[in-house]
Each structure stands twice: as C-alpha cells, then as structure tokens.
Design a protein around this motif. Structure first.
Motif, PDB file in Angstrom:
ATOM      1  N   ARG B 196      -3.090   5.114 -67.254  1.00 56.69           N
ATOM      2  CA  ARG B 196      -3.934   5.945 -68.117  1.00 56.69           C
ATOM      3  C   ARG B 196      -3.583   5.720 -69.581  1.00 56.69           C
ATOM      4  O   ARG B 196      -4.454   5.607 -70.441  1.00 56.69           O
ATOM      5  N   GLY B 197      -2.284   5.657 -69.849  1.00 56.79           N
ATOM      6  CA  GLY B 197      -1.848   5.425 -71.222  1.00 56.79           C
ATOM      7  C   GLY B 197      -2.402   4.105 -71.746  1.00 56.79           C
ATOM      8  O   GLY B 197      -2.857   4.008 -72.896  1.00 56.79           O
ATOM      9  N   PHE B 198      -2.380   3.111 -70.886  1.00 54.96           N
ATOM     10  CA  PHE B 198      -2.939   1.803 -71.244  1.00 54.96           C
ATOM     11  C   PHE B 198      -4.444   1.901 -71.467  1.00 54.96           C
ATOM     12  O   PHE B 198      -4.959   1.525 -72.525  1.00 54.96           O
ATOM     13  N   ALA B 199      -5.134   2.454 -70.487  1.00 57.59           N
ATOM     14  CA  ALA B 199      -6.601   2.482 -70.527  1.00 57.59           C
ATOM     15  C   ALA B 199      -7.106   3.298 -71.712  1.00 57.59           C
ATOM     16  O   ALA B 199      -8.021   2.872 -72.438  1.00 57.59           O
ATOM     17  N   ASP B 200      -6.516   4.454 -71.918  1.00 54.57           N
ATOM     18  CA  ASP B 200      -6.954   5.301 -73.027  1.00 54.57           C
ATOM     19  C   ASP B 200      -6.751   4.611 -74.366  1.00 54.57           C
ATOM     20  O   ASP B 200      -7.615   4.658 -75.250  1.00 54.57           O
ATOM     21  N   THR B 201      -5.597   3.987 -74.512  1.00 53.63           N
ATOM     22  CA  THR B 201      -5.299   3.335 -75.786  1.00 53.63           C
ATOM     23  C   THR B 201      -6.280   2.197 -76.048  1.00 53.63           C
ATOM     24  O   THR B 201      -6.743   2.015 -77.179  1.00 53.63           O
ATOM     25  N   MET B 202      -6.579   1.456 -74.995  1.00 51.26           N
ATOM     26  CA  MET B 202      -7.554   0.375 -75.142  1.00 51.26           C
ATOM     27  C   MET B 202      -8.906   0.951 -75.517  1.00 51.26           C
ATOM     28  O   MET B 202      -9.585   0.448 -76.428  1.00 51.26           O
ATOM     29  N   ALA B 203      -9.303   1.996 -74.829  1.00 53.01           N
ATOM     30  CA  ALA B 203     -10.609   2.595 -75.089  1.00 53.01           C
ATOM     31  C   ALA B 203     -10.675   3.128 -76.515  1.00 53.01           C
ATOM     32  O   ALA B 203     -11.661   2.904 -77.229  1.00 53.01           O
ATOM     33  N   ASN B 204      -9.611   3.801 -76.920  1.00 51.96           N
ATOM     34  CA  ASN B 204      -9.588   4.347 -78.271  1.00 51.96           C
ATOM     35  C   ASN B 204      -9.705   3.258 -79.326  1.00 51.96           C
ATOM     36  O   ASN B 204     -10.224   3.479 -80.414  1.00 51.96           O
ATOM     37  N   ALA B 205      -9.169   2.109 -78.987  1.00 51.40           N
ATOM     38  CA  ALA B 205      -9.239   0.999 -79.934  1.00 51.40           C
ATOM     39  C   ALA B 205     -10.573   0.267 -79.816  1.00 51.40           C
ATOM     40  O   ALA B 205     -10.826  -0.703 -80.533  1.00 51.40           O
ATOM     41  N   GLY B 206     -11.374   0.730 -78.904  1.00 46.82           N
ATOM     42  CA  GLY B 206     -12.685   0.118 -78.737  1.00 46.82           C
ATOM     43  C   GLY B 206     -12.637  -1.250 -78.088  1.00 46.82           C
ATOM     44  O   GLY B 206     -13.532  -2.069 -78.260  1.00 46.82           O
ATOM     45  N   VAL B 207     -11.583  -1.487 -77.343  1.00 45.17           N
ATOM     46  CA  VAL B 207     -11.458  -2.780 -76.666  1.00 45.17           C
ATOM     47  C   VAL B 207     -11.793  -2.609 -75.191  1.00 45.17           C
ATOM     48  O   VAL B 207     -11.208  -1.760 -74.518  1.00 45.17           O
ATOM     49  N   GLU B 208     -12.709  -3.393 -74.732  1.00 47.85           N
ATOM     50  CA  GLU B 208     -13.075  -3.264 -73.332  1.00 47.85           C
ATOM     51  C   GLU B 208     -12.077  -4.021 -72.452  1.00 47.85           C
ATOM     52  O   GLU B 208     -11.598  -5.089 -72.837  1.00 47.85           O
ATOM     53  N   VAL B 209     -11.808  -3.471 -71.305  1.00 42.98           N
ATOM     54  CA  VAL B 209     -10.863  -4.109 -70.384  1.00 42.98           C
ATOM     55  C   VAL B 209     -11.629  -4.676 -69.196  1.00 42.98           C
ATOM     56  O   VAL B 209     -12.300  -3.943 -68.469  1.00 42.98           O
ATOM     57  N   SER B 210     -11.517  -5.966 -69.021  1.00 42.56           N
ATOM     58  CA  SER B 210     -12.175  -6.582 -67.875  1.00 42.56           C
ATOM     59  C   SER B 210     -11.533  -6.097 -66.585  1.00 42.56           C
ATOM     60  O   SER B 210     -10.306  -5.983 -66.507  1.00 42.56           O
ATOM     61  N   PRO B 211     -12.332  -5.800 -65.582  1.00 43.44           N
ATOM     62  CA  PRO B 211     -11.754  -5.357 -64.296  1.00 43.44           C
ATOM     63  C   PRO B 211     -10.795  -6.400 -63.722  1.00 43.44           C
ATOM     64  O   PRO B 211      -9.859  -6.060 -62.996  1.00 43.44           O
ATOM     65  N   ASN B 212     -11.024  -7.655 -64.069  1.00 50.07           N
ATOM     66  CA  ASN B 212     -10.123  -8.709 -63.588  1.00 50.07           C
ATOM     67  C   ASN B 212      -8.734  -8.599 -64.189  1.00 50.07           C
ATOM     68  O   ASN B 212      -7.805  -9.273 -63.742  1.00 50.07           O
ATOM     69  N   PHE B 213      -8.620  -7.817 -65.227  1.00 43.47           N
ATOM     70  CA  PHE B 213      -7.345  -7.716 -65.924  1.00 43.47           C
ATOM     71  C   PHE B 213      -6.513  -6.515 -65.473  1.00 43.47           C
ATOM     72  O   PHE B 213      -5.481  -6.216 -66.052  1.00 43.47           O
ATOM     73  N   VAL B 214      -7.033  -5.840 -64.461  1.00 44.52           N
ATOM     74  CA  VAL B 214      -6.257  -4.726 -63.908  1.00 44.52           C
ATOM     75  C   VAL B 214      -5.926  -5.059 -62.458  1.00 44.52           C
ATOM     76  O   VAL B 214      -6.809  -5.086 -61.599  1.00 44.52           O
ATOM     77  N   VAL B 215      -4.677  -5.387 -62.202  1.00 45.11           N
ATOM     78  CA  VAL B 215      -4.305  -5.785 -60.843  1.00 45.11           C
ATOM     79  C   VAL B 215      -3.174  -4.901 -60.331  1.00 45.11           C
ATOM     80  O   VAL B 215      -2.342  -4.415 -61.094  1.00 45.11           O
ATOM     81  N   ASP B 216      -3.173  -4.727 -59.034  1.00 43.85           N
ATOM     82  CA  ASP B 216      -2.185  -3.826 -58.430  1.00 43.85           C
ATOM     83  C   ASP B 216      -0.954  -4.601 -57.968  1.00 43.85           C
ATOM     84  O   ASP B 216      -1.054  -5.493 -57.132  1.00 43.85           O
ATOM     85  N   GLY B 217       0.195  -4.275 -58.516  1.00 44.15           N
ATOM     86  CA  GLY B 217       1.437  -4.964 -58.141  1.00 44.15           C
ATOM     87  C   GLY B 217       2.331  -4.127 -57.259  1.00 44.15           C
ATOM     88  O   GLY B 217       3.426  -4.549 -56.904  1.00 44.15           O
ATOM     89  N   GLN B 218       1.851  -2.927 -56.884  1.00 46.17           N
ATOM     90  CA  GLN B 218       2.598  -2.080 -55.926  1.00 46.17           C
ATOM     91  C   GLN B 218       4.027  -1.772 -56.357  1.00 46.17           C
ATOM     92  O   GLN B 218       4.809  -1.234 -55.585  1.00 46.17           O
ATOM     93  N   PHE B 219       4.361  -2.132 -57.569  1.00 48.18           N
ATOM     94  CA  PHE B 219       5.742  -1.945 -58.052  1.00 48.18           C
ATOM     95  C   PHE B 219       6.740  -2.720 -57.213  1.00 48.18           C
ATOM     96  O   PHE B 219       7.939  -2.406 -57.202  1.00 48.18           O
ATOM     97  N   THR B 220       6.255  -3.709 -56.471  1.00 45.49           N
ATOM     98  CA  THR B 220       7.177  -4.512 -55.669  1.00 45.49           C
ATOM     99  C   THR B 220       7.167  -5.953 -56.139  1.00 45.49           C
ATOM    100  O   THR B 220       6.270  -6.392 -56.866  1.00 45.49           O
ATOM    101  N   ARG B 221       8.140  -6.677 -55.683  1.00 42.65           N
ATOM    102  CA  ARG B 221       8.316  -8.039 -56.148  1.00 42.65           C
ATOM    103  C   ARG B 221       7.216  -8.957 -55.616  1.00 42.65           C
ATOM    104  O   ARG B 221       6.598  -9.698 -56.387  1.00 42.65           O
ATOM    105  N   THR B 222       6.985  -8.883 -54.338  1.00 41.05           N
ATOM    106  CA  THR B 222       5.987  -9.800 -53.776  1.00 41.05           C
ATOM    107  C   THR B 222       4.587  -9.473 -54.273  1.00 41.05           C
ATOM    108  O   THR B 222       3.852 -10.367 -54.708  1.00 41.05           O
ATOM    109  N   ALA B 223       4.227  -8.214 -54.224  1.00 40.60           N
ATOM    110  CA  ALA B 223       2.885  -7.838 -54.685  1.00 40.60           C
ATOM    111  C   ALA B 223       2.747  -8.101 -56.175  1.00 40.60           C
ATOM    112  O   ALA B 223       1.683  -8.535 -56.642  1.00 40.60           O
ATOM    113  N   GLY B 224       3.813  -7.860 -56.916  1.00 45.85           N
ATOM    114  CA  GLY B 224       3.763  -8.097 -58.357  1.00 45.85           C
ATOM    115  C   GLY B 224       3.558  -9.568 -58.660  1.00 45.85           C
ATOM    116  O   GLY B 224       2.787  -9.939 -59.557  1.00 45.85           O
TER     117      GLY B 224
END
Lengths: 335, 335
Positions: B196-224
């Motif tokens: 949320r902190g990331f997304a809000d800051t990007m939005a506030n700056a008027g920068v669009e975030v491509s859905p391809n740029f948000v990936v789930d790493g599960q906080f684990t090594r392999t998924a990351g």
DNA sequence: TGATTAAATCGAACCGGTTCGATTAAGCTA
DNA sequence: TAGCTTAATCGAACCGGTTCGATTTAATCA
C-alpha cells in the motif's frame, strides 16, 4: 482442565489404573482399557507435562545450547534436532549463550532444573572448572562443534584439520605462496585444527609462512576486521587470505573493500563455513562447508538413543567426525 | 538435591514457614529468617522450578514463538527479551515454528502446558480458527511483527506502510518511474501495508504502475527468485525493483546477477529489513530497517507488565507502532 | 493482670501425576 | 473343588513445592 482423577472417576477405576493404561496399556485388560479410553475422550483429558515431569523426575524436553542461534550452522542443526525430537514426542528448548561461558552455565543449570531429558551442547568453555561442570551433569549430553579435550561425552563434528588443509591446498594449486590466515581463539579446537591443517599443508609444500601472515581474529567480527587490517596494511601483502571461519573471512572481505582492494584480482579469499546469502555476496567466496544436515541428524539420533536407553550410560562416549565439503566460488584467482 | 523439607528440619521450623520466608520474608521474624537462611546455605537448597510451577499453576518461563529464529530481525528481538526477562527472574523458552501455523499451534499448546507466564508471539496465521485459538489463550500474550486483524492482543511492530512509501519515494526522487515491487503473501499485514505504501506513493506522484510490475514473492527465497525472474525477462524491464522484504530482495539480486544485469547500473534495488552481512554484499542495498532494539524492549516491557499485573487483564490491548529507518546504500542510481 | 488483637508459625490439603507393594480376580492344575 | 499362579486392579506414598485456615506466641491496652 480435566485431571487423571476425573478420568478415573468416570471410568470407575482407580487413578493408578488410568496411569498404567496410559504408560503401559498391555498390562490393562481390554474392557478396562476401553472404558478409560472413552472417559479420556469424554472429559478431554491431557496429561499435565509439569506434573509428569515432577513425578517422573524427567521431562520430555531437550535443551539446545549454542553460542549463536542466528548462525546458520547452528540453525540447520537446530532444525534437524527439532524435527527428530518432534517425531519422538520431545520438545526442543533453544537457548543462546552468546558464547559466554558463564551464561552457558546458567542456561544449562536452568535446563537441568527443568529436568530436561537431554542436552545438545556446543561447548564454549575449556578450563578445568568447566570440564568438571560438564562431567557433573547427570543427563545425557551430546556435544558438537567444538571438541574439548577432557570432556567425556559423545561428540559430533567435522574434520577441521581437513577443512583447513583443503582450502590451503586449493590456494597452493592456484599458485599462491604468500597465503595469510586469520585464526580463531587458541582454546577452540576448531580454530587450532583448522590452523594445523593450514600450517601442515604449507609445510608439506615447502612453503614458509611468515609470522606476520598468521593473525588472530578471535572468530569475531571486530577482531577479524582488525586482524585483516593488520594483514592488508603490510608492505608485503599476502596474495591470498584464508579465513578460519565465516565471520573473520567476511570481516576480511569488508576490510578489503574499504581499503579498495579487489577480490580476487588483488587478493584471493577463502573461508570455512557458510553464511546465509553467500550466493549473493560478490565475489562468491570459495569455501569448505560442514554437512549441517548430517551433523544435526547424528546429534539428534545419538541424543535420543542416550535418552531412551538410560542403561546405556555405560556405553562409552563416541566421536563422530564428518568430512567437510569443498565449494568452489570465484574469490580465488590463479597467479 | 536438597528439598525444602531438609531446610525445615535443619532450621527446626515447619515447611510452610520456609516457603513463606522465601516468598514473603517480611512476614517472618528476623531470627527465624536467619535460621532459615543458614539452613538453606548449609544444605545448598535451590527450589525446584517444576514443583513450584505445579503448585503455583504458573511458571517463570516466557514463551517466544517465531517463524525463524535464525532471522536477525527475530534474533535481535529475542536477545532484548532474554535480557529483560533475566533481569526479572524469568527465562525465555525459544521456539521456531518454521512459519507453519499448525506447528506454531503445537508449540503454543506445549508452552501453555508448561504453564508459561506469558507469550511473545509473531503470529503466522490469520483465519477464524487461528483467531479463536489465540483468543482462547489464557495467558498474557504480546504479538509482534505481523498485525493480524481480529487478534485482540497487545501488538508491537513497525509502520510498514511508511517503510514501503519511503523507499518508493526515494526511487521516484532518483528519477525512476518504471518501479516494480516484489510483494509478500496477501494475508500478511506487513506485505499488504508495504505494498500500500508503494502503491499510494506511486499514485500520489501520478505514476502508473503496470500490473506486470507487481509480482508475488511470498516472502520466500524460491518464490522471490521466480518473481524476480518474471520481472527481468519482460521486454520492458523495470529500472528499479523494490523488494518488500529482505528475502525477496536478495533473491532478486541473485536473479539479476545470474542474468548478467548489473546493480545499480542496469537495475536499482531497494529492500525492507536488513540481513546479516549486508555490509559486504555488493552493492550495499539501500533499505529501510526496523528498530529491532526498540521493538524488543517494548515487547519485553509490555509482556512483563502484563505478567506482573494480572489484574490488568482488563487493560485494553494496545498497539505500539515504531517508525522504521532509512539506510542509504549504493544499489539505487539516479536516472 | 486479664482481655484483645496482631504477628508468627504450623498442619494439612493440594497441584496432578507416578510407582510399587498389596489385594483381588481369574485361570489352570491335580 | 481346594490349591496355586498369573493377571488385573487398587491404595497409599511420593515428587517438591504452595496456600490457607487454625493455632500458638507476642504485643497492646484497659
């Protein structure tokens, strides 16, 4: 919370019969067993581990005592032990002595007070007082990592002499002659053995080692850093540094980076024992690692064996020494 | 081992008087106290913690339950807690759930069986079943790290939203627009807040975030690692990657190295939470770190407060949220 | 100095199990 | 069916403390 007396009342048998049914079902008749089973389920009885421990004079806990739980070496071993213990209805209590002997002692005393079934201990002491203390422990103890002369207990560890020798041989093969070593405390078996491995290999190759090239890093970060600095500011620098453990080796890498030396272009580096995330450290350090998985497994099995065969107290202590593994990186260059 | 009855016999008083002298000396006369003191010293009496716990229905142990004791974040907190507890005659029992909810549950149940005085718990679950379980615990509990909605307990943690926002802002300031983020499990508060902190800051700056740029790493090594790979093989690569925790960020670094991307020349990298030896990782990662020292202190004090003021059970649960710290490295370049 | 009250101490029950010798029930032999 | 063995069950003591009502001792007051 339901007690064993509730169960006894409901099943209309004596308390001692319930206890017997739980600990040795074969000695209770089928129909009584069934009555008790149902009563247990009905009242939701779970034996109180504290009361059991008090009565039995022994708990189902295993004490794990090391100097640094954060060290992945100990972490891997801990995990092995926990899994194995869990499979055998035991529970591992993890403690961290920060490498301090007096703290370790307090922890061990506390664990003994808890009537732990056994101890997996990475010894931090070495003097007579310490030996007496360990000898006086009246529970199964399996020591690991540091082999301490004078401790008559099972020991599980790696061939540290070989570890030192392997890396030294590797550096020699690459053409290095000016090889320095950052060692650990002289009272630590791992430190002295690794150093012996280094020294013997150098001697066998007929390469003399300058006294300036042997510095004590105490296996700590600050001492390791200073030791590395002493090596690096010499006019006649080494072409390669062997860190006798992960901490001193990485401290040396840091020192090199800060002084602007490139690794391996300017100086090669090799270390004993892995660290977390070593794969993303540049350069990937060439190292010798211990088989933590196997070590942990042996510790676990040996300890559980001692615990479940208390008569085996007469069984003499045994040493288990595993061969470490060479893991090439790109921190050592040919010269 | 000497028991309280030995002491009573030697001091020629009743057992109950000895017990009273130990727990509430003010209520025993001076000369009796002195007799008892001497007798205790003479026989070397130390109270059996197990017997005490059984009789009191409460022990002097504190349970520490986390997903990975090896993680320096938890390690620092553990150390704080241990020191504080020690100063207050308590003993920390460290356990590791490996992040598995059912294992955590078994551990907690075990600790409750040990009649621990309190629990410091980094929750690993989130469903109703889990909430009920935590709610049903009849001991002081202080949760930390993960804020779980629905758990009515004291909570100690960091402002994760801010952590995500700070790093995003930093990257934006450096001129980055194509910023990707590797997130964690959606049920984890730290993960969603950081995102949320990331997304809000990007939005506030008027920068669009491509859905391809948000990936789930599960906080684990392999998924990351896989998540990072997905980012890096896109034709339109990001110029910067924000790893929502240390594991996924370093996995990303590894992926970058393997694919031959240089950091920060080709791609910048920032991460939340420190790791051991980050100072020797090249490049030094720009990061936001939590104040583990302060977190540990608050957890310790709050828990001990709950333990020593059981009537304060009515005191409503409180959240303690600390501000994380920005630590610049050299993994982010201006573009 | 006897009555009253507070302080000090004690005894016994209790926490919740285990253990083991004693007792009862069941099974087998002559 | 009495006599003997073995299996099943029980009772009580025990592990080592705590707790609390009861009792004894000391201090206070009229």
């Amino acid at each position: 919370m339901a007690t064993i007396r509730d169960v006894a009342k409901l099943a209309d048998v004596s308390v001692s019969t319930v206890s017997l049914a739980l600990s040795n079902p074969a000695r209770v008749s089928q129909k009584t067993l069934e009555k008790i089973r149902q009563a247990i389920a009905a009242v939701g009885f779970v034996a109180d581990p504290l009361a059991q421990s008090l009565a039995r004079g022994r708990s189902r806990m295993i004490g794990f005592v090391v100097g640094n739980v954060g060290n992945p070496f100990f972490g891997d071993i801990r995990r092995e032990l926990e899994n194995y213990a869990l499979d055998h209805q035991h529970f591992v209590v993890v403690t961290d002595s920060s490498g301090k002997t007096d703290r370790e002692r307090a922890l061990v005393e506390h664990l003994i007070g808890l009537k732990t079934a056994g101890l997996a201990l990475a010894p931090s002491g070495y003097d007579q007082d310490y030996l007496d203390f360990i000898a006086g422990l009246n529970v199964p103890v399996v020591c690991f990592d540091q082999k301490v002369v004078g401790i008559e207990r099972d020991f599980v560890g790696s061939d540290n002499y070989l570890a030192g020798a392997m890396l030294t041989e590797h550096l020699l093969q690459l053409g290095h002659r000016r090889i320095a070593v950052i060692t650990g405390p002289s009272h630590m078996h791992t430190a002295t053995e690794r150093y012996r491995g280094f020294a013997d290999t150098m001697a066998n190759a007929g390469v003399e080692v300058s006294p300036n090239f042997v510095v004590d890093g105490q296996f700590t970060r600050t001492a390791g850093y200073e030791a590395a600095m002493r090596l690096l500011i010499q006019p006649e620098r080494p072409t390669a540094i062997l860190g006798a453990n992960n901490t001193v080796a990485l401290s040396a890498l840091q020192a090199m980076q800060e002084l602007g030396f490139r690794c391996p272009e300017d100086i090669s580096l090799a270390m004993i024992d892995n660290v977390q995330w070593s794969s993303v450290i540049t350069p990937r350090i060439t190292m010798v690692v211990q088989d933590t998985h196997a070590l942990g497994g042996i510790i676990a099995r040996r300890l559980m064996h001692r615990i479940t065969n208390p008569q085996g107290a007469v069984e003499p202590p045994q040493d288990f020494v595993l061969t470490p593994k060479f893991v090439p990186g790109n921190s050592c260059r040919r010269i």
